[in-house]
Structure formats: C-alpha cells, structure tokens
Design a protein around this motif. Sequence first.
Motif, PDB file in Angstrom:
ATOM      1  N   UNK A 130       2.591  -5.061  -7.033  1.00  0.00           N
ATOM      2  CA  UNK A 130       1.284  -4.536  -7.410  1.00  0.00           C
ATOM      3  C   UNK A 130       0.188  -5.538  -7.062  1.00  0.00           C
ATOM      4  N   UNK A 131      -0.879  -5.023  -6.483  1.00  0.00           N
ATOM      5  CA  UNK A 131      -2.013  -5.866  -6.153  1.00  0.00           C
ATOM      6  C   UNK A 131      -1.895  -6.612  -4.848  1.00  0.00           C
ATOM      7  N   UNK A 132      -0.793  -6.447  -4.118  1.00  0.00           N
ATOM      8  CA  UNK A 132      -0.689  -7.115  -2.817  1.00  0.00           C
ATOM      9  C   UNK A 132      -1.703  -6.506  -1.849  1.00  0.00           C
ATOM     10  N   UNK A 133      -2.173  -7.300  -0.889  1.00  0.00           N
ATOM     11  CA  UNK A 133      -3.191  -6.786   0.036  1.00  0.00           C
ATOM     12  C   UNK A 133      -2.604  -5.844   1.079  1.00  0.00           C
ATOM     13  N   UNK A 134      -3.435  -4.956   1.579  1.00  0.00           N
ATOM     14  CA  UNK A 134      -3.055  -4.079   2.675  1.00  0.00           C
ATOM     15  C   UNK A 134      -1.815  -3.267   2.362  1.00  0.00           C
ATOM     16  N   UNK A 135      -0.891  -3.244   3.331  1.00  0.00           N
ATOM     17  CA  UNK A 135       0.331  -2.455   3.168  1.00  0.00           C
ATOM     18  C   UNK A 135       1.461  -3.242   2.523  1.00  0.00           C
ATOM     19  N   UNK A 136       1.206  -4.460   2.082  1.00  0.00           N
ATOM     20  CA  UNK A 136       2.274  -5.273   1.522  1.00  0.00           C
ATOM     21  C   UNK A 136       2.794  -4.732   0.193  1.00  0.00           C
ATOM     22  N   UNK A 137       2.041  -3.850  -0.452  1.00  0.00           N
ATOM     23  CA  UNK A 137       2.504  -3.235  -1.694  1.00  0.00           C
ATOM     24  C   UNK A 137       3.301  -1.963  -1.436  1.00  0.00           C
ATOM     25  N   UNK A 138       3.468  -1.602  -0.170  1.00  0.00           N
ATOM     26  CA  UNK A 138       4.153  -0.358   0.179  1.00  0.00           C
ATOM     27  C   UNK A 138       5.619  -0.626   0.484  1.00  0.00           C
ATOM     28  N   UNK A 139       6.513   0.073  -0.218  1.00  0.00           N
ATOM     29  CA  UNK A 139       7.943  -0.172  -0.096  1.00  0.00           C
ATOM     30  C   UNK A 139       8.496   0.237   1.270  1.00  0.00           C
ATOM     31  N   UNK A 140       7.994   1.326   1.820  1.00  0.00           N
ATOM     32  CA  UNK A 140       8.474   1.758   3.139  1.00  0.00           C
ATOM     33  C   UNK A 140       8.088   0.727   4.195  1.00  0.00           C
ATOM     34  N   UNK A 141       6.874   0.234   4.103  1.00  0.00           N
ATOM     35  CA  UNK A 141       6.417  -0.796   5.032  1.00  0.00           C
ATOM     36  C   UNK A 141       7.273  -2.058   4.902  1.00  0.00           C
ATOM     37  N   UNK A 142       7.522  -2.482   3.687  1.00  0.00           N
ATOM     38  CA  UNK A 142       8.333  -3.681   3.470  1.00  0.00           C
ATOM     39  C   UNK A 142       9.760  -3.482   3.997  1.00  0.00           C
TER      40      UNK A 142
END
Length: 210
Positions: free
Chosen positions: A77-89
Amino acid sequence: MNGLAGALRLSVDERDHLYRLAGQGAPATRDPAGFVDAGLLSVLTAVERTMPGFISDDLGTVVAQNLLNTALFGSFTGRPGREANLVWQWFTSPTWRFKLEPEEQHEQTGRAYVADLRAITGQREGETDAADLVAALLRASAEFAALWDDHEVSVLHCSTKRVVDDRVGRLDLDCVVLLSPLSRQRMLLMKPVPGSGAEERLALLDSILR
C-alpha cells in the motif's frame, strides 16, 4: 443511457438493470482514489491475528493489508506508480514469486492473473487505466505477452500457497477470494491448511510482531 439513469436518479443497481433491459452492458462504477471498501475492511480487521490478507481493486492494486500479510510479503500500500499492483509485480519482479508459492505453481498462477485481467479489461472497455496496465505489461514481460495471446478469460482464483518464513518456518495456506457487491474491490485471505501446523506458526508470528 447513462444520462437517462442520471435524470431518473436511479441507484447503481437500478441503472444496471436498465442497461440489461436495453440489451447493453452496464458501465463499471469507478471507486474514488484512496477508497477502501468498508465491508471488506471490517472482515480483514476481524481476522488480522489469524489470517494474512489484503484488499485490492479489480486490476490488482493493493489498497489495504493486515499485519500478517505485510510481515510475510512486504508492504504494497502506498507504493508509487505500478509497484502496488500485484500483477505488475508478478511479471516484472520474478524473485517476489518465490515468497508466495513453489516454483511448480508459477505458471498456473501467472495464467490465473492474466485470465482475470482479460476479464476485467472487457468489463472496463474504454477505460484508460486498464488498457494502460495491459500495454505496460506487454512491453515489460514476454511471459505476460505470451499468456495474453492465449485469450483465456476467468475470474480470479488461487491455489494453496506454501510460504517459508525465516521466523516461523513453512506455512501452508489456502486462499479465499471475496468480492464486494458494492465496489470493484476484492479481498484475498490465506487460511491455514488444517493439520499442517500453519495455524500455530501464524499464531507464533503474530506474537513476534506484537
């Protein structure tokens, strides 16, 4: 159609029914920035000492986590950009996968993420945030691009996770996905597999964290 629904001051359910009567798909309702579904949050809070869990939007961006989830998988939570997105990670940070489950399950999980994202983008047709996420993933990950080309469509599901934590050891966890009827958000809870010792190890981890 949406203008008519507004003029009639229809509720979301009434608006959706109007679209169905007209043989059209209703537009999805957008959650405001920073919104966390109150009903899901109350459940997440209630189980915070026994089950790791998080709440995300339908595209996989995490909006809330409980303490056990953060301890096992890190803060999203609160990570910038797409870093909070699980699919992206999942598709851009392969080492993160090994925190979540055994390698032999990675292809199955990747397929589940992609099939769910394809279903959601169909529901969000014409919305730039869904299209932008897919476009970025196609550029960033050959694996995602190959799976996307398979055109599989399915609602999100997940298999049993085997998590190894340095503090308490191996945790075998079954996943439960709950969808809110009032928002686009969903909650994923990981409950201990009976007889695996995970319940006792999670209790130990909870005591360490507190």
